[in-house]
Scaffold this motif. Sequence first.
Motif, PDB file in Angstrom:
ATOM      1  N   ALA A   1       0.790  -1.230   0.000  1.00  0.00           N
ATOM      2  CA  ALA A   1       0.000   0.000   0.000  1.00  0.00           C
ATOM      3  C   ALA A   1       0.828   1.290   0.000  1.00  0.00           C
ATOM      4  CB  ALA A   1      -0.970  -0.006   1.185  1.00  0.00           C
ATOM      5  N   PRO A   2       1.938   1.380   0.761  1.00  0.00           N
ATOM      6  CA  PRO A   2       2.674   2.650   0.756  1.00  0.00           C
ATOM      7  C   PRO A   2       3.399   2.943  -0.560  1.00  0.00           C
ATOM      8  CG  PRO A   2       3.161   1.356   2.728  1.00  0.00           C
ATOM      9  CD  PRO A   2       2.450   0.451   1.781  1.00  0.00           C
ATOM     10  N   VAL A   3       3.561   1.941  -1.415  1.00  0.00           N
ATOM     11  CA  VAL A   3       4.382   2.078  -2.615  1.00  0.00           C
ATOM     12  C   VAL A   3       3.543   2.577  -3.785  1.00  0.00           C
ATOM     13  CG1 VAL A   3       5.816   0.856  -4.287  1.00  0.00           C
ATOM     14  CG2 VAL A   3       5.982   0.291  -1.839  1.00  0.00           C
ATOM     15  N   SER A   4       3.942   3.697  -4.342  1.00  0.00           N
ATOM     16  CA  SER A   4       3.268   4.234  -5.527  1.00  0.00           C
ATOM     17  C   SER A   4       3.838   3.635  -6.806  1.00  0.00           C
ATOM     18  CB  SER A   4       3.397   5.752  -5.559  1.00  0.00           C
ATOM     19  OG  SER A   4       2.874   6.346  -4.385  1.00  0.00           O
ATOM     20  N   TYR A   5       5.169   3.515  -6.854  1.00  0.00           N
ATOM     21  CA  TYR A   5       5.842   3.000  -8.040  1.00  0.00           C
ATOM     22  C   TYR A   5       7.040   2.174  -7.597  1.00  0.00           C
ATOM     23  CZ  TYR A   5       3.344   7.162  -9.618  1.00  0.00           C
ATOM     24  OH  TYR A   5       2.393   8.126  -9.818  1.00  0.00           O
ATOM     25  N   ALA A   6       7.425   1.213  -8.445  1.00  0.00           N
ATOM     26  CA  ALA A   6       8.571   0.361  -8.124  1.00  0.00           C
ATOM     27  C   ALA A   6       9.389   0.101  -9.380  1.00  0.00           C
ATOM     28  CB  ALA A   6       8.100  -0.960  -7.515  1.00  0.00           C
ATOM     29  N   SER A   7      10.660  -0.185  -9.174  1.00  0.00           N
ATOM     30  CA  SER A   7      11.547  -0.529 -10.280  1.00  0.00           C
ATOM     31  C   SER A   7      12.653  -1.425  -9.750  1.00  0.00           C
ATOM     32  CB  SER A   7      12.159   0.734 -10.911  1.00  0.00           C
ATOM     33  OG  SER A   7      13.025   1.366  -9.998  1.00  0.00           O
ATOM     34  N   VAL A   8      13.441  -1.971 -10.667  1.00  0.00           N
ATOM     35  CA  VAL A   8      14.594  -2.786 -10.293  1.00  0.00           C
ATOM     36  C   VAL A   8      15.812  -2.311 -11.071  1.00  0.00           C
ATOM     37  CG1 VAL A   8      15.682  -5.049 -10.551  1.00  0.00           C
ATOM     38  CG2 VAL A   8      13.431  -4.883  -9.534  1.00  0.00           C
ATOM     39  N   THR A   9      16.904  -2.076 -10.341  1.00  0.00           N
ATOM     40  CA  THR A   9      18.190  -1.701 -10.931  1.00  0.00           C
ATOM     41  C   THR A   9      19.117  -2.905 -10.929  1.00  0.00           C
ATOM     42  OG1 THR A   9      18.022   0.596 -10.215  1.00  0.00           O
ATOM     43  CG2 THR A   9      20.225  -0.231 -10.690  1.00  0.00           C
ATOM     44  N   ARG A  10      19.749  -3.174 -12.081  1.00  0.00           N
ATOM     45  CA  ARG A  10      20.811  -4.173 -12.191  1.00  0.00           C
ATOM     46  C   ARG A  10      22.015  -3.536 -12.879  1.00  0.00           C
ATOM     47  NH1 ARG A  10      19.531 -10.122 -14.109  1.00  0.00           N
ATOM     48  NH2 ARG A  10      21.379 -10.433 -12.808  1.00  0.00           N
ATOM     49  N   THR A  11      23.146  -4.198 -12.767  1.00  0.00           N
ATOM     50  CA  THR A  11      24.342  -3.744 -13.473  1.00  0.00           C
ATOM     51  C   THR A  11      24.522  -4.581 -14.728  1.00  0.00           C
ATOM     52  OG1 THR A  11      25.408  -3.058 -11.420  1.00  0.00           O
ATOM     53  CG2 THR A  11      26.832  -3.399 -13.328  1.00  0.00           C
ATOM     54  N   ARG A  12      24.613  -3.919 -15.867  1.00  0.00           N
ATOM     55  CA  ARG A  12      24.826  -4.580 -17.153  1.00  0.00           C
ATOM     56  C   ARG A  12      26.006  -3.934 -17.849  1.00  0.00           C
ATOM     57  NH1 ARG A  12      19.769  -6.776 -18.822  1.00  0.00           N
ATOM     58  NH2 ARG A  12      19.265  -8.320 -17.230  1.00  0.00           N
ATOM     59  N   ASP A  13      26.991  -4.758 -18.221  1.00  0.00           N
ATOM     60  CA  ASP A  13      28.185  -4.242 -18.914  1.00  0.00           C
ATOM     61  C   ASP A  13      28.822  -3.094 -18.138  1.00  0.00           C
ATOM     62  OD1 ASP A  13      27.794  -6.067 -21.048  1.00  0.00           O
ATOM     63  OD2 ASP A  13      26.388  -4.681 -21.990  1.00  0.00           O
TER      64      ASP A  13
END
Length: 252
Positions: free
Chosen positions: A52-64
Motif C-alpha cells: 500500500a505505501p508504494v506508488s511506483y517500483a523498479s529494479v536496478t541491475r548492473t549490465r556491462d
Amino acid sequence: MAKPPYSPPGSRREVRGALADGLVGLAETPNDASLIDDLLQRIVQLTADLVAPVSYASVTRTRDGAPTTVAMSSEIALAVDLAQYADQTGPCLDALDVGVPVAVPDIAATMAWPRFREAALGLGLRASLSIPLFAGAGVPVAALNLYGHDPDMMAPLTDRVWTVYDPERTRTGASDPPSSDPGTEELVSGLIEAFGVRAVIQQALGMIMHQRHSTAEEAYLILRVEAAETGRSLIETATSTRQHDDRPIPGS
C-alpha cells in the motif's frame, strides 16, 4: 489491481502469496539463469500492486558495468532511476553496492543526491526505499526501488524491511514494528524466507569449500554443476549437501 486496505495495528497475519513466492524463487535461482529478469518484473509489479505505501517500483541491475532499470511498474519510477544513473550516485546504486537497504524517509530533506531529489520531488514523490535482492550465489543481483508519495506510510514499511536485513536492530528493541498492511507483510515474509534459502545454500557452499579447499566462487560452480547434472534445483542440491556433508563431492 486495487491494493488491499490496511490492517489495524496488531492484526499481524502470516502471508504467503505470489510476491513472497517471487522473492523466494529468486533466492533459489542460479545467478546466470535467463529467467531472473522475468522474476524481477513479477516482483516489481506485485510490489507496486500489493504494498500500500508504494506508488511506483523498479529494479536496478548492473549490465556491462553500468546500472540499468530492467523492470518497472511505471515510467515515473524509471525517470527517478535515470536521474541517479546520470549522477552516478543515489539510493538505488548504494543499495546495490553495499547490500543493505537504503531509505530516504524525507526526499525533500536529503542533500546527498541532488539529481535524485530534484527528479523525485518534481514527480511528487516524498520517500523511497531501495532493497538489495539476491539470487542463488547469495550476493546482490539487483536493487528493488520503492517510491512513495506519503512519508508517514513509507516509514512502517522501511522499519519492517530493516528488521529482516539487520538482526542486531531486531534484538535491541527498534525491532518488530507494528504490521502496516497485508502487502508489506507479504513482502517482509518473502524476504525472510529468501534469507532462509540463502542460509541453506551458503552452508552448503561452506561445506564444499572445506572438503575441496576451494574458493567461494569455485564452490558455487561445483554446486551449480551438480544441480544441473542431477536435474535438481539449487536449493534441493544445497539441502542434500548439508544432509550428507561427509559424502564425496562430484569431481573430487
